[in-house]
Design a protein around this motif. Structure first.
Motif, PDB file in Angstrom:
ATOM      1  N   CYS A  81       0.828  -1.209   0.000  1.00 13.75           N
ATOM      2  CA  CYS A  81       0.000   0.000   0.000  1.00 13.75           C
ATOM      3  C   CYS A  81       0.858   1.253   0.000  1.00 13.75           C
ATOM      4  O   CYS A  81       0.541   2.234  -0.687  1.00 13.75           O
ATOM      5  CB  CYS A  81      -0.925  -0.012   1.222  1.00 13.75           C
ATOM      6  N   ILE A  82       1.956   1.237   0.752  1.00 18.01           N
ATOM      7  CA  ILE A  82       2.853   2.394   0.792  1.00 18.01           C
ATOM      8  C   ILE A  82       3.385   2.692  -0.606  1.00 18.01           C
ATOM      9  O   ILE A  82       3.444   3.845  -1.036  1.00 18.01           O
ATOM     10  CB  ILE A  82       4.006   2.144   1.794  1.00 18.01           C
ATOM     11  N   GLY A  83       3.773   1.632  -1.329  1.00 16.66           N
ATOM     12  CA  GLY A  83       4.279   1.840  -2.680  1.00 16.66           C
ATOM     13  C   GLY A  83       3.224   2.381  -3.623  1.00 16.66           C
ATOM     14  O   GLY A  83       3.471   3.316  -4.396  1.00 16.66           O
ATOM     15  N   ILE A  84       2.018   1.816  -3.557  1.00 12.19           N
ATOM     16  CA  ILE A  84       0.944   2.260  -4.444  1.00 12.19           C
ATOM     17  C   ILE A  84       0.519   3.684  -4.101  1.00 12.19           C
ATOM     18  O   ILE A  84       0.355   4.533  -4.990  1.00 12.19           O
ATOM     19  CB  ILE A  84      -0.249   1.295  -4.354  1.00 12.19           C
ATOM     20  N   ALA A  85       0.338   3.958  -2.808  1.00 11.54           N
ATOM     21  CA  ALA A  85      -0.097   5.298  -2.393  1.00 11.54           C
ATOM     22  C   ALA A  85       0.939   6.353  -2.763  1.00 11.54           C
ATOM     23  O   ALA A  85       0.587   7.472  -3.159  1.00 11.54           O
ATOM     24  CB  ALA A  85      -0.360   5.318  -0.887  1.00 11.54           C
ATOM     25  N   GLY A  86       2.224   6.003  -2.645  1.00 11.48           N
ATOM     26  CA  GLY A  86       3.266   6.956  -3.007  1.00 11.48           C
ATOM     27  C   GLY A  86       3.206   7.327  -4.477  1.00 11.48           C
ATOM     28  O   GLY A  86       3.396   8.501  -4.846  1.00 11.48           O
ATOM     29  N   ALA A  87       2.944   6.336  -5.325  1.00  7.84           N
ATOM     30  CA  ALA A  87       2.855   6.607  -6.761  1.00  7.84           C
ATOM     31  C   ALA A  87       1.598   7.392  -7.104  1.00  7.84           C
ATOM     32  O   ALA A  87       1.642   8.379  -7.850  1.00  7.84           O
ATOM     33  CB  ALA A  87       2.887   5.295  -7.533  1.00  7.84           C
ATOM     34  N   VAL A  88       0.463   6.962  -6.556  1.00  8.89           N
ATOM     35  CA  VAL A  88      -0.803   7.646  -6.858  1.00  8.89           C
ATOM     36  C   VAL A  88      -0.801   9.062  -6.296  1.00  8.89           C
ATOM     37  O   VAL A  88      -1.220  10.016  -6.959  1.00  8.89           O
ATOM     38  CB  VAL A  88      -1.990   6.846  -6.294  1.00  8.89           C
ATOM     39  N   GLY A  89      -0.295   9.209  -5.059  1.00  8.67           N
ATOM     40  CA  GLY A  89      -0.277  10.527  -4.442  1.00  8.67           C
ATOM     41  C   GLY A  89       0.536  11.537  -5.221  1.00  8.67           C
ATOM     42  O   GLY A  89       0.183  12.723  -5.288  1.00  8.67           O
ATOM     43  N   ALA A  90       1.631  11.074  -5.831  1.00  4.23           N
ATOM     44  CA  ALA A  90       2.486  11.985  -6.595  1.00  4.23           C
ATOM     45  C   ALA A  90       1.773  12.562  -7.812  1.00  4.23           C
ATOM     46  O   ALA A  90       2.214  13.580  -8.362  1.00  4.23           O
ATOM     47  CB  ALA A  90       3.764  11.267  -7.021  1.00  4.23           C
ATOM     48  N   LEU A  91       0.674  11.929  -8.236  1.00  3.73           N
ATOM     49  CA  LEU A  91      -0.087  12.470  -9.363  1.00  3.73           C
ATOM     50  C   LEU A  91      -0.638  13.858  -9.038  1.00  3.73           C
ATOM     51  O   LEU A  91      -0.931  14.637  -9.956  1.00  3.73           O
ATOM     52  CB  LEU A  91      -1.237  11.528  -9.726  1.00  3.73           C
ATOM     53  N   GLY A  92      -0.788  14.161  -7.756  1.00  2.00           N
ATOM     54  CA  GLY A  92      -1.226  15.496  -7.380  1.00  2.00           C
ATOM     55  C   GLY A  92      -0.266  16.572  -7.863  1.00  2.00           C
ATOM     56  O   GLY A  92      -0.677  17.710  -8.114  1.00  2.00           O
ATOM     57  N   GLY A  93       1.009  16.205  -7.996  1.00  5.77           N
ATOM     58  CA  GLY A  93       1.980  17.155  -8.512  1.00  5.77           C
ATOM     59  C   GLY A  93       1.723  17.534  -9.956  1.00  5.77           C
ATOM     60  O   GLY A  93       2.198  18.576 -10.431  1.00  5.77           O
ATOM     61  N   PHE A  94       0.979  16.711 -10.672  1.00  5.65           N
ATOM     62  CA  PHE A  94       0.542  17.021 -12.030  1.00  5.65           C
ATOM     63  C   PHE A  94      -0.812  17.727 -12.022  1.00  5.65           C
ATOM     64  O   PHE A  94      -1.027  18.703 -12.744  1.00  5.65           O
ATOM     65  CB  PHE A  94       0.462  15.734 -12.850  1.00  5.65           C
ATOM     66  N   LEU A  95      -1.726  17.243 -11.183  1.00  5.74           N
ATOM     67  CA  LEU A  95      -3.093  17.754 -11.196  1.00  5.74           C
ATOM     68  C   LEU A  95      -3.179  19.196 -10.704  1.00  5.74           C
ATOM     69  O   LEU A  95      -3.951  19.994 -11.259  1.00  5.74           O
ATOM     70  CB  LEU A  95      -3.983  16.856 -10.331  1.00  5.74           C
ATOM     71  N   VAL A  96      -2.412  19.551  -9.688  1.00  6.22           N
ATOM     72  CA  VAL A  96      -2.497  20.907  -9.134  1.00  6.22           C
ATOM     73  C   VAL A  96      -2.034  21.965 -10.138  1.00  6.22           C
ATOM     74  O   VAL A  96      -2.773  22.930 -10.414  1.00  6.22           O
ATOM     75  CB  VAL A  96      -1.714  21.007  -7.810  1.00  6.22           C
ATOM     76  N   PRO A  97      -0.842  21.832 -10.736  1.00  3.60           N
ATOM     77  CA  PRO A  97      -0.461  22.839 -11.740  1.00  3.60           C
ATOM     78  C   PRO A  97      -1.392  22.889 -12.942  1.00  3.60           C
ATOM     79  O   PRO A  97      -1.685  23.965 -13.474  1.00  3.60           O
ATOM     80  CB  PRO A  97       0.957  22.410 -12.153  1.00  3.60           C
ATOM     81  N   ARG A  98      -1.857  21.712 -13.392  1.00  6.71           N
ATOM     82  CA  ARG A  98      -2.775  21.722 -14.527  1.00  6.71           C
ATOM     83  C   ARG A  98      -4.112  22.361 -14.148  1.00  6.71           C
ATOM     84  O   ARG A  98      -4.763  23.002 -14.973  1.00  6.71           O
ATOM     85  CB  ARG A  98      -3.012  20.296 -15.036  1.00  6.71           C
ATOM     86  N   GLY A  99      -4.523  22.191 -12.896  1.00  7.42           N
ATOM     87  CA  GLY A  99      -5.736  22.855 -12.440  1.00  7.42           C
ATOM     88  C   GLY A  99      -5.595  24.363 -12.494  1.00  7.42           C
ATOM     89  O   GLY A  99      -6.501  25.079 -12.961  1.00  7.42           O
ATOM     90  N   PHE A 100      -4.457  24.865 -12.040  1.00  5.37           N
ATOM     91  CA  PHE A 100      -4.209  26.309 -12.111  1.00  5.37           C
ATOM     92  C   PHE A 100      -4.185  26.777 -13.567  1.00  5.37           C
ATOM     93  O   PHE A 100      -4.705  27.852 -13.898  1.00  5.37           O
ATOM     94  CB  PHE A 100      -2.876  26.650 -11.438  1.00  5.37           C
ATOM     95  N   ALA A 101      -3.557  25.989 -14.443  1.00  8.86           N
ATOM     96  CA  ALA A 101      -3.455  26.378 -15.847  1.00  8.86           C
ATOM     97  C   ALA A 101      -4.834  26.472 -16.497  1.00  8.86           C
ATOM     98  O   ALA A 101      -5.136  27.452 -17.200  1.00  8.86           O
ATOM     99  CB  ALA A 101      -2.581  25.381 -16.601  1.00  8.86           C
ATOM    100  N   MET A 102      -5.667  25.469 -16.289  1.00  3.37           N
ATOM    101  CA  MET A 102      -6.998  25.475 -16.896  1.00  3.37           C
ATOM    102  C   MET A 102      -7.847  26.602 -16.346  1.00  3.37           C
ATOM    103  O   MET A 102      -8.613  27.237 -17.086  1.00  3.37           O
ATOM    104  CB  MET A 102      -7.673  24.119 -16.679  1.00  3.37           C
TER     105      MET A 102
END
Length: 454
Positions: A391-412
Motif C-alpha cells: 500500500c505504501i508503494g501504491i499510495a506513493g505513486a498515486v499521491g504523486a499524481l497530485g503534482g501534475f493535477l495541481v499545476p494543470r488545475g491552475f493552468a486550466m
C-alpha cells in the motif's frame, strides 16, 4: 572474524562475524537479520545507518532535480522563450507526472539489481535531465514539444523516492523502520525547498541570468552521490520482490481510499511546491519569487511532525484536521487574490504547505494501522505488514499524481477564467470530500474500523 568458502561460488571467500552481516564481493550481503538483537548490535545497526545516510543524500538530490523546473520556468520568458501561461504550467506539471509513473518500476528495481547498484545508477541517471536542461535553456528557438520532453526527464528524480524508501525498508527492524523511513522521506522532501532557495542565487551570480547553471550545478553533485553510494552502500541478496504484497494491497479497498487521501496531502505538497514560484510571478510580479522556497521547506519539515502527532492522536483525526486547515488556508488565499494582498497570499500558502506536510505524515501513519486492524496472531500480522508495504508503494505513486493535477488545475483555471479562484475552489471542495471520506470510513460511530485506533 573468520573466512569461509561461499557455497554459491566455489573459490570465493566470505567474511563472517559471529553475529553480524555475511558479505561477499560487490558489496553484497548474504545474511541480513535486523530482527535478531545480537545481529543488530554486532554490526547490523552500523551498516543500516551508513546505508541510510547515503540513501538520504541521493534521494535529496533526486527531489532537487525533480523540482528544478519550478525555478527555471518563471525565468524562461526573460531568457527569450515565448511561452503561454498554459505552456509554462505544462513544463511544471510533466516532471511530476513522469516521477509518479516511475515510482512503480523503481520500487521493483532494488530487489532486482541491488540497493547499492540501483542508487549508483539512478544518481548517474540524473546527469541526463540536468545536462539536457543546461543545453536547452540557451536555445529559445526550441519547439515547445522539445522543451516539454526535456522537462519530462526531470521525472527521473521523482522516481528515486520509491527505490530509496524500498531499499531502506529492508535494512531496519520493524521497531525502527518508521523512524528510518521518516528520516529518509523528510530528507528527500527537503530537496524541493532547498532547490528553490539556492538555485535563484546561483543563476543570478554575475551579470544577467545564467539559467544553464540550474542544470550544471547538479552534475558534480550527481557524481558525488553516485561515488558515495558506490563506496558506502550495500546490496542485500535477501531483499526480494514481494509481488504478493502489491497484489494484496491492490485488491484491498483501503489502499485506494488512502491513495486518494495521499493525493490531497502529498499531492498538494508537491503540486503547490512546483507551481508556487510561477503563481507568485504571475499574481504578484512586483515581488521576488525567491521567497517561494519557504512553502516547500515548511511542507517538508512538518511531515515528521504530522507523523509524531498522529502517533498520539491517531492518523485519521490528524488527517481530517490537516484537510480542514488546508481548506481554510485555501479560502484565505482566494481572499488575498481579491484584495491583491501579497502578505495574506503568502501567509495563506505557508499555512497550506504546513497542513499538507502534517497530512503527509498522518496519512502515512494510517497505512500500517489500517492493515493491522483485525489481525490477531503472528501469521496475520505478517500478512498485514506485507499488505501495508504494498500500500505504501501504491499510495506513493498515486499521491504523486497530485503534482501534475495541481499545476494543470491552475493552468486550466487561468486559461478559461483568467483567474486562479476557480481552481482553488475545486481544491477546497476536494479537501472537504477527503475529510468527509476519512471520517466516514475510519471515525464515524458504527463504522467497521471506528474503534481500531486508526
Amino acid at each position: 572474524m573468520t573466512s569461509t568458502l561461499d557455497p554459491a561460488s566455489p573459490g570465493r571467500t566470505t567474511a563472517r562475524t559471529a553475529t553480524g552481516p555475511v558479505r561477499r564481493a560487490g558489496r553484497w550481503i548474504d545474511h541480513w537479520d535486523p530482527e535478531d538483537p545480537d545481529f543488530w548490535a554486532g554490526g547490523g545497526r552500523t551498516t543500516a545507518r551508513r546505508n541510510l545516510r547515503h540513501s538520504v543524500g541521493a534521494e535529496f538530490l533526486g527531489f532537487c532535480v525533480w523540482a528544478v523546473w519550478s525555478v527555471v520556468v518563471p525565468q524562461l520568458p526573460a531568457a527569450g522563450f515565448d511561452l503561454t501561461l498554459d505552456e509554462q504550467f505544462w513544463l511544471i506539471a510533466v516532471p511530476s507526472l513522469v516521477g509518479a509513473l516511475l515510482r512503480v518500476p523503481y520500487t521493483f528495481a532494488v530487489p532486482l539489481f541491488g540497493g547499492r547498484n540501483w542508487t549508483v545508477f539512478s544518481a548517474l541517471l540524473l546527469l541526463l535531465p540536468t545536462l539536457a536542461l543546461a543545453w536547452v535553456v540557451g536555445r529559445p528557438e526550441t519547439p515547445f514539444v522539445g522543451l516539454l520532453a526535456i522537462a519530462a526527464l526531470a521525472g527521473f528524480g521523482g522516481g528515486n523516492f520509491a527505490s530509496s524508501m524500498t531499499n531502506i525498508s529492508f535494512f531496519f527492524p520493524e521497531a525502527e523502520k518508521g523512524k528510518a523511513l521518516g528520516l529518509n522521506a523528510a530528507g528527500g522532501n527537503l530537496g524541493t525547498g532547498i532547490v528553490q532557495l539556492v538555485i535563484p542565487s546561483i543563476i543570478a551570480i554575475g551579470a544577467g541570468i545564467h539559467l544553464e547553471r540550474a542544470g550544471l550545478v547538479f552534475v558534480p553533485l550527481a557524481l558525488l552521490a553516485a561515488l558515495g553510494a558506490w563506496r558506502g552502500m550495500d546490496n542485500l541478496s535477501t531483499a526480494t520482490s514481494d509481488h504478493r504484497s502489491w497484489t494484496k494491497a491492490a485488491t484491498h479497498p483501503h489502499t485506494w481510499v488512502i491513495s486518494t487521501l495521499y493525493i490531497g496531502t502529498f499531492g498538494s505538497f508537491i503540486g503547490y511546491s512546483a507551481a508556487f514560484p510561477t503563481l507568485l510571478r504571475t499574481q504578484f510580479p512586483e515581488v521576488t519569487t525567491t521567497i517561494a522556497f519557504l512553502g516547500a521547506l515548511l511542507g517538508a519539515v512538518s511531515r515528521p511532525v504530522g507523523g509524531a502527532i498522529a502517533d498520539r492522536l491517531g492518523g485519521a483525526r490528524v488527517t481530517i484536521a490537516a484537510f480542514a486547515v488546508m481548506g481554510l488556508a485555501a479560502g484565505s488565499a482566494i481572499l488575498a487574490l481579491h484584495l491583491h494582498s501579497f502578505a495574506l497570499f503568502l501567509a495563506s500558502f505557508l499555512v497550506l504547505f504546513t497542513g499538507s506536510g502534517i497530512g503527509n505524515g498522518a496519512t502515512y501513519r494510517m497505512i500500517p494501522a489500517v492493515f493491522r486492524a483485525g489481525a490477531h496472531d503472528g501469521d496475520e500480522l505478517a500478512v498485514a505488514r506485507r499488505g501495508a508495504a504494498g500500500c505504501i508503494g501504491i499510495a506513493g505513486a498515486v499521491g504523486a499524481l497530485g503534482g501534475f493535477l495541481v499545476p494543470r488545475g491552475f493552468a486550466m483555471s487561468a486559461t478559461a477564467h483568467d483567474s486562479l479562484v476557480p481552481a482553488i475552489g475545486v481544491f477546497i471542495a476536494a479537501y472537504v470530500v477527503m475529510a468527509t471520506l476519512t471520517w466516514a470510513i475510519y471515525l464515524r460511530r458504527g463504522a467497521r474500523l471506528a474503534g481500531a485506533g486508526i
